[in-house]
Design an enzyme around this catalytic site. Sequence first.
Site, PDB file in Angstrom:
ATOM      1  N   ASP A   3       0.827  -1.208   0.000  1.00 47.94           N
ATOM      2  CA  ASP A   3       0.000   0.000   0.000  1.00 47.94           C
ATOM      3  C   ASP A   3       0.857   1.252   0.000  1.00 47.94           C
ATOM      4  OD1 ASP A   3      -2.116   1.776   0.224  1.00 47.94           O
ATOM      5  OD2 ASP A   3      -2.238   1.570   2.400  1.00 47.94           O
TER       6      ASP A   3
ATOM      7  N   ASP B  90      -2.153   5.348  -5.716  1.00 43.35           N
ATOM      8  CA  ASP B  90      -2.262   4.451  -4.568  1.00 43.35           C
ATOM      9  C   ASP B  90      -2.424   2.996  -4.982  1.00 43.35           C
ATOM     10  OD1 ASP B  90      -2.610   3.430  -2.022  1.00 43.35           O
ATOM     11  OD2 ASP B  90      -4.701   4.014  -1.890  1.00 43.35           O
TER      12      ASP B  90
END
Length: 501
Positions: free
Chosen positions: A109, A315
Site C-alpha cells: 500500500d 495508490d
Amino acid sequence: MQAFLVLLFNLAFASSLDFRIIHRYSDEARGLLGLGEEPAPPVRGSLDYHRLLLKHDLSKHGRELLTGNDSLALLQGNYTEDLGPRFGGIHYTFVDIGTPNVSFLVALDTGSDLFWVPCDCKHCQSVSPSEFPTLKKRLTYFTTNSSTTNKLLTCGDKACSSSSCTGNSSVCPYTVRYLSENTSTSGKLVEDVIHLFKPSTSSAITARIIFGCGEQQTGLFLRGGAPNGLLGLGPGDVSLPSMLAKDGLINDTFSMCFDTDGSGRILFGDRGAKSQQTTSFIPNSGVKSAYDVGIEQFTVGTRNITFRSFNALFDTGTTLTYLQSDAYQRVTEAFDSQINLRRITNVDLSPYEYCYRLNGNEDTVTDIPAPSLSLTFQGGGNFSVVDPLVLVIGSDSRVLGFCLAVLESNFPIIGQNFMGGYRFAFDRERSTLGWSPANCYHLEDGASFEHTPSPINQPVSQNRNDNSPFLKPPQQEAAASFGITQTSSVFVVLFFLFILF
C-alpha cells in the site's frame, strides 16, 4: 578524498609551512611511496582506476555512498501478485521478520506508511486454512515474546509520537484509520529485524525496523482484507522505504512493476527505467505526506478533455480509480458517446455506472469496441491506461459485456486497476513518479531478477496460472447466476473494494 592524498611539505622556516598535494595514484606518488611494479596501481583515468576509487570511497564511508546496483529485495524475492477479489484486487508479497524469521503475506500500500502484522491478537482476522483455502502457505500471527530480537517501543523512545501515552515507560500505542468504512488497526509499536536479499552480492541481510504489532483490527481487516498484515510504502518516516534509506541501505526510492497477468515486482532502491517518463509529486500544504500527482488532461478515444490541474493520490492500496464529480462526468460522457452498444443498468453490476452488453461478435477480449483512455500528468507526461475495463462473464465463461472501472468520489485516486502493464518508480529523493511500459518478467535493465528461495520454492514462468508462489492451481467453479453473471476475470465482482490510506 583526504584518505587518498599524499602531503609533501618542507619546513623551510619555523614560521612557515610549504606543502603541495598530489594524488595517491599519480605517477609521482607511486615512486615516492615505493609502490613498485607489483601490484601496479591502475592506469590513471582508466575504468579500473575509477572503480578502485569508488571501492575506497565505499570502504571509507560505509553505507553513506550507494551504487546503482545497491537495491534490495525482500528475503523471499521481489515477486508480488494480485490475489484476486477475495483479497481486494491489490498486490501482496511475503515479508520475513523476527528471529527466527516468520513470514507474512502482506498487502502492498503506497497510500499509507505503517507496516503492521497481526500480533499478540485480541481481535484479528482468523488465519485458519479453512478461511483461505486457495493459499499455498498457511498464514500465522506474530508473537513478540517468540522473537529474540524483538523490542517493545516505549513512550520515551524518540520514534514514539503517540498522543495516547501515559508515561515514558509505558508501551507506545498506535492506531491507524483507513478511508474504507470503519477499517482500522491498533496495537503497539515494536522494533525487530526484517530479512532482506541483496542482488548485487547474492546475500541475505537484516535491518532493524519499527512496525506495528496489530492487536486489534476492524472493518475490512476482519473480512479478508490484508488478513496477514499490510506493508505501508508511503513517504512518511515510519514506512519501510524511509527506514531503509535512513539507515543508508538504499537510495530513497523504490519501484513496483505490475504485469497484465496480475503478477508483479517490488525492488527497494531502484530508480526505474532510464527511458521512463516522470511527473513531480504535489506537496499537500507544503508537506509531502502522500504520493499526489497533478492531472491536466484525459484523452478518451478521439476526445481531449482538459482540466484546470487537479491532484489525485497514486495508490497501490486502492482497487479502482476514482474521479471527482466534474472530471467523472466529462470522462464518462466522452467514453459513452464513442460506444455503439446498448448500455445496461443492473443492480448486480453496482457500483459501476457505465456498462455495456456486447453483440456476441467479439472473438477475444481485445476485440471489445471501447475507446482508449490516457492521462496527461502535470509537466506533460502521458500515461496510457492499458485496461480500464471490468468484464462481465457469463456462466459459460463467455464475455457478455464490460464496464468502465472508474467511480465518482470527492477524493480522486489513481488505483491499482490503472497500473497494469507498467513499472513505476517512487523516487522520494527527487520527488518524482516515474513510469515506463514493462513486461515484469523481462525488464529492460535486468531488475526483474528471480530470487525465490524456500519456503516459496516455486518457479515463476511467463504463464503464472500454475506457478503462483501464493495461490494453489485454480479449480473450476460454478459462476453466479443473476441476470448477467459475473466472475473474476479482470476486476469483476469484488467482494470488497480496497481503499487503503
